[in-house]
Design a protein around this motif. Structure first.
Motif, short mmCIF file in Angstrom:
data_model
loop_
_atom_site.label_atom_id
_atom_site.label_comp_id
_atom_site.label_asym_id
_atom_site.label_seq_id
_atom_site.Cartn_x
_atom_site.Cartn_y
_atom_site.Cartn_z
N GLU A 302 0.80 -1.22 0.00
CA GLU A 302 0.00 0.00 0.00
C GLU A 302 0.84 1.28 0.00
O GLU A 302 0.31 2.37 -0.27
CB GLU A 302 -0.95 0.00 1.21
N ARG A 303 2.13 1.17 0.26
CA ARG A 303 2.97 2.36 0.21
C ARG A 303 3.05 2.93 -1.19
O ARG A 303 3.36 4.12 -1.36
CB ARG A 303 4.39 2.01 0.71
N TYR A 304 2.74 2.11 -2.18
CA TYR A 304 2.82 2.56 -3.58
C TYR A 304 1.44 2.60 -4.23
O TYR A 304 1.33 2.60 -5.46
CB TYR A 304 3.77 1.65 -4.36
N ALA A 305 0.40 2.67 -3.38
CA ALA A 305 -0.95 2.82 -3.92
C ALA A 305 -1.10 4.19 -4.55
O ALA A 305 -0.50 5.18 -4.09
CB ALA A 305 -1.98 2.64 -2.81
N PRO A 306 -1.88 4.32 -5.62
CA PRO A 306 -2.06 5.61 -6.29
C PRO A 306 -2.86 6.58 -5.45
O PRO A 306 -3.52 6.19 -4.47
CB PRO A 306 -2.82 5.23 -7.57
N ASP A 307 -2.81 7.81 -5.79
CA ASP A 307 -3.60 8.84 -5.13
C ASP A 307 -5.07 8.50 -5.30
O ASP A 307 -5.54 8.29 -6.41
CB ASP A 307 -3.30 10.20 -5.77
N PRO A 308 -5.84 8.41 -4.18
CA PRO A 308 -7.26 8.04 -4.30
C PRO A 308 -8.08 9.02 -5.13
O PRO A 308 -9.16 8.68 -5.59
CB PRO A 308 -7.75 8.02 -2.84
N GLU A 309 -7.57 10.24 -5.33
CA GLU A 309 -8.29 11.22 -6.13
C GLU A 309 -8.07 11.00 -7.63
O GLU A 309 -8.71 11.63 -8.46
CB GLU A 309 -7.87 12.63 -5.75
N ASP A 310 -7.12 10.08 -7.94
CA ASP A 310 -6.85 9.77 -9.34
C ASP A 310 -7.83 8.69 -9.79
O ASP A 310 -7.60 7.50 -9.59
CB ASP A 310 -5.41 9.29 -9.52
N ASN A 311 -8.93 9.09 -10.42
CA ASN A 311 -9.98 8.16 -10.83
C ASN A 311 -9.61 7.32 -12.04
O ASN A 311 -10.33 6.40 -12.41
CB ASN A 311 -11.29 8.93 -11.14
N SER A 312 -8.47 7.61 -12.63
CA SER A 312 -8.08 6.87 -13.82
C SER A 312 -7.45 5.53 -13.49
O SER A 312 -7.23 4.71 -14.36
CB SER A 312 -7.09 7.71 -14.65
N THR A 313 -7.16 5.30 -12.20
CA THR A 313 -6.48 4.08 -11.79
C THR A 313 -7.46 3.04 -11.32
O THR A 313 -8.36 3.32 -10.54
CB THR A 313 -5.47 4.37 -10.65
N ASP A 314 -7.31 1.83 -11.79
CA ASP A 314 -8.15 0.70 -11.38
C ASP A 314 -7.71 0.27 -9.97
O ASP A 314 -6.58 -0.11 -9.76
CB ASP A 314 -8.00 -0.47 -12.37
N THR A 315 -8.64 0.37 -9.02
CA THR A 315 -8.29 0.05 -7.63
C THR A 315 -8.91 -1.25 -7.14
O THR A 315 -8.94 -1.52 -5.96
CB THR A 315 -8.75 1.20 -6.70
N ASP A 316 -9.45 -2.05 -8.05
CA ASP A 316 -10.08 -3.32 -7.63
C ASP A 316 -9.01 -4.36 -7.34
O ASP A 316 -8.21 -4.71 -8.21
CB ASP A 316 -11.01 -3.81 -8.75
N ARG A 317 -9.02 -4.87 -6.11
CA ARG A 317 -8.06 -5.93 -5.74
C ARG A 317 -8.73 -7.28 -5.73
O ARG A 317 -8.20 -8.22 -5.27
CB ARG A 317 -7.47 -5.62 -4.35
#
Length: 317
Positions: A302-317
């Motif tokens: 999680e230290r390299y998780a994208p900025d949560p405000e960046d909606n362009s990133t797929d965050t489904d784990r």
């Protein structure tokens, strides 16, 4: 006037005497909420459809229930003479409203109460004492089909599972190592944790590193969490191997590198009739990658998780 005064005084005395000798009544509407706790960490047990209950003028020290079929039929058995049975309850349950509750109309201080769960084929019994002049009396009775063994006690209730079969199990081993640099020799993880749940990863996930450390998984559909792993891991002596006694398939296997704050999980089928399976997981903190899938494991840093405000990133784990 003196005569009227005597009459009033006599009336007051009768009222006072009546209050002193108020009738002690045990007639009670005994309402049962039969519930089913699906897992050990199920915090919202649901009502059991079709549950039934019986009350007997009997003492549980002298009488018991011999089988599930007897419980369902309203039959109790003498503890001293198993051939002696009794099948005339003083009360049989009726539905209480539309919610799934059931009730018994009871009229004595002590009675033996038997409740049957037809969904998981469990039954419970207790010796119930009724309070004086209190009706209705509501009792929540939680059946726990996940419990091991043919019987268990919870509070004043004895629960029975005549159909329990000791599950087959195997000892899974998981070797946990970490690689500090791309070409470095894998070494031990100073602090790590291993456990497994009897679930599949399409229905459950780990919401955060903190949850991974605490052993918490979350339902993808309902958001309900489970907090007690079905199969906790233990370190084998002073090695890098963890053992787990697994009695289900498939399982969600989880390993946590607490040194580098990375966790990994995989879903795997376990042959409960076969040899003890062995697994290996290699943490690579040098990759500096949020999510990586390698050797069948999904690694999350999680230290390299994208900025949560960046909606362009797929965050489904």
């Amino acid at each position: 006037m003196r005569k009227v005064g005597h009459i009033l005084l006599a009336g007051i005395v009768l009222v006072l005497l009546g209050s002193c000798f108020k009738e002690v009544a045990f007639r009670t509407l005994y309402v049962i909420r039969p519930q089913r706790q699906a897992t050990s960490d199920d915090s919202a047990p649901g009502l059991i459809p079709g549950a039934v209950a019986y009350a007997f003028d009997a003492d549980t020290a002298l009488w018991t229930v011999a089988s599930y079929d007897d419980a369902l039929a309203g039959i109790i058995t003498s503890r001293s003479n198993p051939d002696e049975k009794f099948s005339v309850p003083v009360a049989s349950s009726v539905p209480h409203g539309d919610s799934g509750e059931i009730s018994l109309d009871l009229d004595r201080e002590w009675q033996m109460v038997v409740v049957v769960d037809p969904v998981d084929r469990l039954y419970a019994l207790t010796r119930q004492q009724l309070p004086v002049n209190l009706s209705p009396l509501t009792v929540s009775l939680v059946f726990q089909p996940w419990k091991t063994g043919k019987s268990y006690k919870y509070g004043s209730w004895l629960f029975f599972n005549d159909f329990y079969v000791e599950p087959a199990q195997v000892t899974c081993s998981v070797e946990v190592l970490a690689q500090a640099e791309p070409d470095a020799q894998p070494g031990s993880v100073a602090s790590c944790k291993v456990y497994a749940y009897a679930v599949d990863t399409t229905g459950w996930y780990i919401a955060s590193y903190e949850h991974a450390v605490e052993g918490i998984i979350t339902s993808r559909s309902s958001g309900v969490t489970r907090t007690t792993p079905d199969f906790p891991g233990y370190r084998v002596d002073d090695t890098d191997v963890f053992g787990l006694e697994v009695a289900a398939s498939p399982v969600m296997l989880v390993a946590v590198d607490r040194t580098d704050r990375i966790y990994a999980y995989t879903e795997t089928a376990v042959d409960l009739q076969g040899p003890d399976p062995a697994f290996a997981v290699l943490f690579r903190p040098w990759q500096k990658q949020w999510i990586a899938e390698q050797e069948g494991w999904c690694f999350v840093d999680e230290r390299y998780a994208p900025d949560p405000e960046d909606n362009s990133t797929d965050t489904d784990r």
